[in-house]
Design a protein around this motif. Structure first.
Motif, PDB file in Angstrom:
ATOM      1  N   SER A 397     -41.666  -2.311  81.162  1.00  0.00           N
ATOM      2  CA  SER A 397     -41.112  -2.073  79.573  1.00  0.00           C
ATOM      3  C   SER A 397     -40.393  -2.772  79.061  1.00  0.00           C
ATOM      4  O   SER A 397     -40.846  -3.406  77.613  1.00  0.00           O
ATOM      5  N   VAL A 398     -39.561  -3.702  79.591  1.00  0.00           N
ATOM      6  CA  VAL A 398     -39.166  -5.305  78.078  1.00  0.00           C
ATOM      7  C   VAL A 398     -40.070  -5.904  78.400  1.00  0.00           C
ATOM      8  O   VAL A 398     -40.456  -6.739  77.074  1.00  0.00           O
ATOM      9  N   GLN A 399     -41.311  -5.998  79.237  1.00  0.00           N
ATOM     10  CA  GLN A 399     -41.933  -7.771  78.688  1.00  0.00           C
ATOM     11  C   GLN A 399     -42.676  -6.724  78.237  1.00  0.00           C
ATOM     12  O   GLN A 399     -43.388  -7.141  76.777  1.00  0.00           O
ATOM     13  N   THR A 400     -42.657  -5.824  78.081  1.00  0.00           N
ATOM     14  CA  THR A 400     -44.121  -5.315  76.712  1.00  0.00           C
ATOM     15  C   THR A 400     -43.578  -4.886  76.024  1.00  0.00           C
ATOM     16  O   THR A 400     -44.657  -5.224  74.393  1.00  0.00           O
ATOM     17  N   ALA A 404     -45.128  -7.091  72.670  1.00  0.00           N
ATOM     18  CA  ALA A 404     -45.116  -6.060  70.753  1.00  0.00           C
ATOM     19  C   ALA A 404     -44.535  -7.111  69.670  1.00  0.00           C
ATOM     20  O   ALA A 404     -45.622  -7.232  68.294  1.00  0.00           O
ATOM     21  N   ASP A 405     -43.512  -7.568  70.296  1.00  0.00           N
ATOM     22  CA  ASP A 405     -42.981  -8.352  68.915  1.00  0.00           C
ATOM     23  C   ASP A 405     -44.061  -9.608  68.857  1.00  0.00           C
ATOM     24  O   ASP A 405     -43.546 -10.057  67.534  1.00  0.00           O
ATOM     25  N   GLU A 406     -44.520 -10.055  69.919  1.00  0.00           N
ATOM     26  CA  GLU A 406     -45.532 -11.539  69.741  1.00  0.00           C
ATOM     27  C   GLU A 406     -46.419 -11.206  69.228  1.00  0.00           C
ATOM     28  O   GLU A 406     -46.838 -11.949  68.169  1.00  0.00           O
ATOM     29  N   VAL A 407     -47.223 -10.029  69.083  1.00  0.00           N
ATOM     30  CA  VAL A 407     -48.587  -9.379  68.043  1.00  0.00           C
ATOM     31  C   VAL A 407     -48.057  -9.503  66.771  1.00  0.00           C
ATOM     32  O   VAL A 407     -48.828  -9.871  65.824  1.00  0.00           O
ATOM     33  N   MET A 408     -46.953  -7.746  66.511  1.00  0.00           N
ATOM     34  CA  MET A 408     -46.517  -8.054  65.455  1.00  0.00           C
ATOM     35  C   MET A 408     -46.414  -9.428  64.545  1.00  0.00           C
ATOM     36  O   MET A 408     -46.408  -9.731  63.187  1.00  0.00           O
ATOM     37  N   ALA A 409     -45.089 -10.462  65.072  1.00  0.00           N
ATOM     38  CA  ALA A 409     -44.996 -12.183  64.985  1.00  0.00           C
ATOM     39  C   ALA A 409     -46.035 -12.575  63.971  1.00  0.00           C
ATOM     40  O   ALA A 409     -46.486 -12.872  62.520  1.00  0.00           O
ATOM     41  N   TRP A 410     -47.510 -12.607  65.254  1.00  0.00           N
ATOM     42  CA  TRP A 410     -47.890 -13.551  64.728  1.00  0.00           C
ATOM     43  C   TRP A 410     -49.265 -12.402  63.149  1.00  0.00           C
ATOM     44  O   TRP A 410     -49.361 -13.213  62.364  1.00  0.00           O
ATOM     45  N   SER A 411     -48.964 -11.328  63.183  1.00  0.00           N
ATOM     46  CA  SER A 411     -50.276 -10.294  62.642  1.00  0.00           C
ATOM     47  C   SER A 411     -48.801 -10.532  61.134  1.00  0.00           C
ATOM     48  O   SER A 411     -49.585 -10.539  60.092  1.00  0.00           O
ATOM     49  N   ALA A 418     -43.922 -14.839  55.745  1.00  0.00           N
ATOM     50  CA  ALA A 418     -42.963 -16.153  57.372  1.00  0.00           C
ATOM     51  C   ALA A 418     -41.982 -16.028  57.952  1.00  0.00           C
ATOM     52  O   ALA A 418     -41.348 -15.967  59.329  1.00  0.00           O
ATOM     53  N   ALA A 419     -40.717 -15.067  56.769  1.00  0.00           N
ATOM     54  CA  ALA A 419     -38.983 -15.426  57.503  1.00  0.00           C
ATOM     55  C   ALA A 419     -39.445 -13.534  59.034  1.00  0.00           C
ATOM     56  O   ALA A 419     -38.989 -13.698  59.867  1.00  0.00           O
ATOM     57  N   SER A 420     -39.868 -12.832  58.667  1.00  0.00           N
ATOM     58  CA  SER A 420     -40.386 -11.937  59.292  1.00  0.00           C
ATOM     59  C   SER A 420     -40.740 -12.348  60.748  1.00  0.00           C
ATOM     60  O   SER A 420     -40.801 -11.588  61.684  1.00  0.00           O
ATOM     61  N   ALA A 421     -41.432 -13.217  61.370  1.00  0.00           N
ATOM     62  CA  ALA A 421     -42.597 -13.707  61.567  1.00  0.00           C
ATOM     63  C   ALA A 421     -41.607 -14.376  62.570  1.00  0.00           C
ATOM     64  O   ALA A 421     -41.800 -14.489  64.076  1.00  0.00           O
ATOM     65  N   GLU A 422     -40.668 -15.478  62.134  1.00  0.00           N
ATOM     66  CA  GLU A 422     -39.864 -16.433  62.438  1.00  0.00           C
ATOM     67  C   GLU A 422     -39.140 -15.211  63.952  1.00  0.00           C
ATOM     68  O   GLU A 422     -38.737 -15.647  64.018  1.00  0.00           O
ATOM     69  N   THR A 423     -38.164 -14.129  63.024  1.00  0.00           N
ATOM     70  CA  THR A 423     -37.613 -12.973  63.426  1.00  0.00           C
ATOM     71  C   THR A 423     -37.401 -12.378  64.487  1.00  0.00           C
ATOM     72  O   THR A 423     -37.462 -12.475  65.812  1.00  0.00           O
ATOM     73  N   LEU A 424     -38.968 -11.924  64.636  1.00  0.00           N
ATOM     74  CA  LEU A 424     -39.767 -10.877  65.748  1.00  0.00           C
ATOM     75  C   LEU A 424     -40.192 -12.318  66.890  1.00  0.00           C
ATOM     76  O   LEU A 424     -40.137 -11.796  68.212  1.00  0.00           O
ATOM     77  N   LEU A 425     -40.293 -13.834  66.447  1.00  0.00           N
ATOM     78  CA  LEU A 425     -41.085 -14.228  68.163  1.00  0.00           C
ATOM     79  C   LEU A 425     -39.191 -14.651  68.181  1.00  0.00           C
ATOM     80  O   LEU A 425     -39.654 -14.960  69.521  1.00  0.00           O
ATOM     81  N   THR A 426     -38.605 -14.949  67.468  1.00  0.00           N
ATOM     82  CA  THR A 426     -37.482 -15.134  68.070  1.00  0.00           C
ATOM     83  C   THR A 426     -36.520 -14.344  68.770  1.00  0.00           C
ATOM     84  O   THR A 426     -36.384 -14.731  70.406  1.00  0.00           O
ATOM     85  N   ALA A 427     -37.128 -12.609  68.636  1.00  0.00           N
ATOM     86  CA  ALA A 427     -36.099 -12.207  69.423  1.00  0.00           C
ATOM     87  C   ALA A 427     -37.004 -11.445  70.635  1.00  0.00           C
ATOM     88  O   ALA A 427     -37.059 -11.185  72.511  1.00  0.00           O
ATOM     89  N   ALA A 428     -38.513 -11.784  70.627  1.00  0.00           N
ATOM     90  CA  ALA A 428     -39.433 -11.783  71.364  1.00  0.00           C
ATOM     91  C   ALA A 428     -38.386 -12.895  72.648  1.00  0.00           C
ATOM     92  O   ALA A 428     -38.693 -12.873  74.695  1.00  0.00           O
ATOM     93  N   ALA A 429     -39.006 -14.427  72.206  1.00  0.00           N
ATOM     94  CA  ALA A 429     -38.314 -15.379  73.501  1.00  0.00           C
ATOM     95  C   ALA A 429     -36.971 -15.393  73.575  1.00  0.00           C
ATOM     96  O   ALA A 429     -36.508 -15.307  74.821  1.00  0.00           O
ATOM     97  N   ASP A 430     -36.341 -14.703  73.006  1.00  0.00           N
ATOM     98  CA  ASP A 430     -34.600 -14.345  73.606  1.00  0.00           C
ATOM     99  C   ASP A 430     -34.550 -13.274  75.042  1.00  0.00           C
ATOM    100  O   ASP A 430     -33.979 -13.463  75.987  1.00  0.00           O
ATOM    101  N   ALA A 448     -42.942 -17.188  75.203  1.00  0.00           N
ATOM    102  CA  ALA A 448     -42.859 -16.613  73.614  1.00  0.00           C
ATOM    103  C   ALA A 448     -41.890 -17.589  73.294  1.00  0.00           C
ATOM    104  O   ALA A 448     -42.450 -18.220  71.917  1.00  0.00           O
ATOM    105  N   ARG A 449     -41.553 -18.999  73.652  1.00  0.00           N
ATOM    106  CA  ARG A 449     -40.888 -19.873  73.370  1.00  0.00           C
ATOM    107  C   ARG A 449     -41.573 -20.705  72.674  1.00  0.00           C
ATOM    108  O   ARG A 449     -41.447 -21.529  71.911  1.00  0.00           O
TER     109      ARG A 449
END
Length: 494
Positions: A397-400, A404-411, A418-430, A448-449
């Motif tokens: 569930s966490v991995q999925t 989801a965060d990665e796809v939302m970030a690139w979207s 840009a700011a939202s993308a960075e926030t989402l992808l940083t959260a995914a990487a963490d 993700a990182r």
């Protein structure tokens, strides 16, 4: 009458693994390593029992089941033969460790071992510990069973301090309870503390080398597992899994040529012995290693081999994961985003595997300028994550949710946010960094990182991008994408 030792080497090669149970006579000596597990059964089953335990230690579960069953047929009063059969239905470092479809069979064998009883206190202790794993109590969760088994095996190990098998089975019981969220690797380190001294004294024991590799399958401990990785394939070359396992350490250390050779041998052996899951698992690791060395043609060749195989049992998680991941790795690692956007869902696969295809398609759509369509795929990933969480599958569930965060970030990036993308992808990487990978995969298809580094470069921010790539390489040495990103970021920052 006990034999002091037995080198598992006979005239017929009989190898089966987790899926296959076929027997093949190759007319060459079988080599599974050196195992000594004395039992009080009929003396004529001692050598077959040692061989069966050697098969068990290399996760050749099908062949081990058959070997223990043959011992039970030869000596109907041998309780330890039924103990052995039940142990083949326990897969300590896989998920699930107690597969639901074979749990009842394992429990039946445990009850038969208990009914027959054993002649020695040591055997009685092994059987009592097994009873914790298969206790007749429908209210017990699998995690409660494996933890109770670990505790019981700890008592067996303490009562039999000089018994190698008692120590080895306790070590792998510890690994069965190693939480992916425990980045201190406490259970793994406990197992290593038991296994390393034994390895020096018993360099040809298949279980010791095998379980050391599993215990060291992390960025922190991989270097410590290299001696076992260098040794294991030579200990038990008749077991396809033993040919593959060293690549877990080679992958962690970025030793790609070693990984390639390991998995070529394993895939060939698994193919010869009808082990579909083992073959696909080796092929997936092989694709990953080929891509890290820029050998895209060879990686594509492995995918072509996959497509030429007979229809696969996509309900089997290991089969479905590898079959789904391989072509996605080829597309995504090479940034063939149009190909990724055309990925279709694997039919009949578990939701956690379907999620990988949804992610690839969403990523491809976002990276080809279709953010709205990508968001739909991200929403579907969120739904899959919730469904997995509702069924208790927290890990996937966490991995999925990471996907989801990665796809939302690139979207978001494609939509100019840009700011939202960075926030989402940083959260995914963490979130991704907080969990260890499962043995089913050589690693995230696209860390993700590493993606965060690519995103920051796309935003013309080379310095934080460089930091992201360096962090990726700390956890995954030698990753081609991170190395290339590091070079681009360094050049852009000068």
């Amino acid at each position: 009458m006990f034999r002091r030792s037995w080198f598992v080497c006979v005239a017929v090669l009989i190898v089966a693994t987790a899926q296959g149970r076929e027997m093949h006579d190759h007319g060459i000596p079988e080599k599974l390593g050196k195992v000594t597990f004395p039992i009080s059964c009929d003396p004529k089953v001692q050598q077959p029992f040692d061989r069966a335990v050697a098969l068990l230690h290399s996760f050749a579960y099908g062949a081990a089941t058959q070997a223990f069953q043959e011992i039970a047929a030869t000596d109907p009063k041998c309780a330890m033969a039924h103990w052995g059969v039940a142990m083949t239905y326990f897969h300590p470092v896989w998920a699930p460790a107690l597969p639901p479809d074979t749990f009842a069979a394992g429990q039946k064998e445990m009850l038969e071992a208990a009914r027959l009883g054993a002649a020695t206190p040591r055997e009685q202790q092994f059987i009592r510990a097994l009873g914790e794993l298969y206790k007749v109590d429908p209210g017990l969760e699998p995690a409660q069973r494996t933890l109770a088994y670990e505790t019981a095996m700890g008592e067996v190990a303490r009562a039999n301090a000089k018994d190698v098998e008692a120590q080895v089975f306790y070590a792998v019981a510890l690994l069965s309870n190693a939480a992916p969220s425990d980045k201190t690797h406490a259970k793994q380190k406990q197992a290593i503390a038991i296994l390393e001294p034994l390895f020096r004294i018993n360099p040809d024991h298949p279980g010791i080398a095998h379980y050391l590799i599993h215990a060291c399958d992390s960025a922190e401990l991989a270097q410590q597992g290299l001696p076992a990785a260098r040794k294991y394939a030579g200990i038990a070359p008749s077991a396809p899994h033993a040919l593959h396992m060293p690549s877990h350490i080679f992958t962690r250390l970025g030793l790609w040529d070693d990984s390639i050779q390991s998995n070529l041998a394993s895939a060939k052996s698994a193919r010869e012995h009808g082990d579909t899951m083992g073959r696909l698992h080796a092929m997936d690791y092989l694709v990953y290693a080929y891509l890290q060395t820029g050998r895209a043609k060879e990686a594509t060749g492995v995918v072509d081999e996959l497509h030429a195989m007979p229809p696969l049992d996509m309900k089997d998680f290991g089969v479905a994961y590898a079959a789904t991941a391989m072509p996605i790795r080829v597309a995504v690692e090479q940034e063939h985003w149009a190909d990724a956007s055309a990925i279709t869902d694997p039919q009949g696969a578990p939701p956690s595997v379907v999620a990988i295809a949804v992610w690839a398609r969403g990523l491809g759509l976002a990276r080809t300028g279709h953010p709205a369509e990508a968001r739909k795929e991200a929403m579907r990933l969120g739904q899959i994550a919730k469904r997995l969480s509702d069924t208790g599958d927290t890990y996937w569930s966490v991995q999925t949710s990471v996907l989801a965060d990665e796809v939302m970030a690139w979207s978001a990036q494609a939509s100019g946010e840009a700011a939202s993308a960075e926030t989402l992808l940083t959260a995914a990487a963490d979130k991704e960094d907080a969990l260890e990978k499962r043995p089913v995969t050589p690693g995230p298809i696209l860390p993700a990182r590493e993606q965060l580094g690519d995103l920051l470069l796309a935003q013309n921010r080379p310095d934080p991008a460089l930091a992201a790539f360096k962090a990726t390489l700390t956890g995954s040495p030698g990753r081609a994408g991170a190395l290339a990103g590091e070079a681009r970021a360094s050049k852009a920052g000068n």
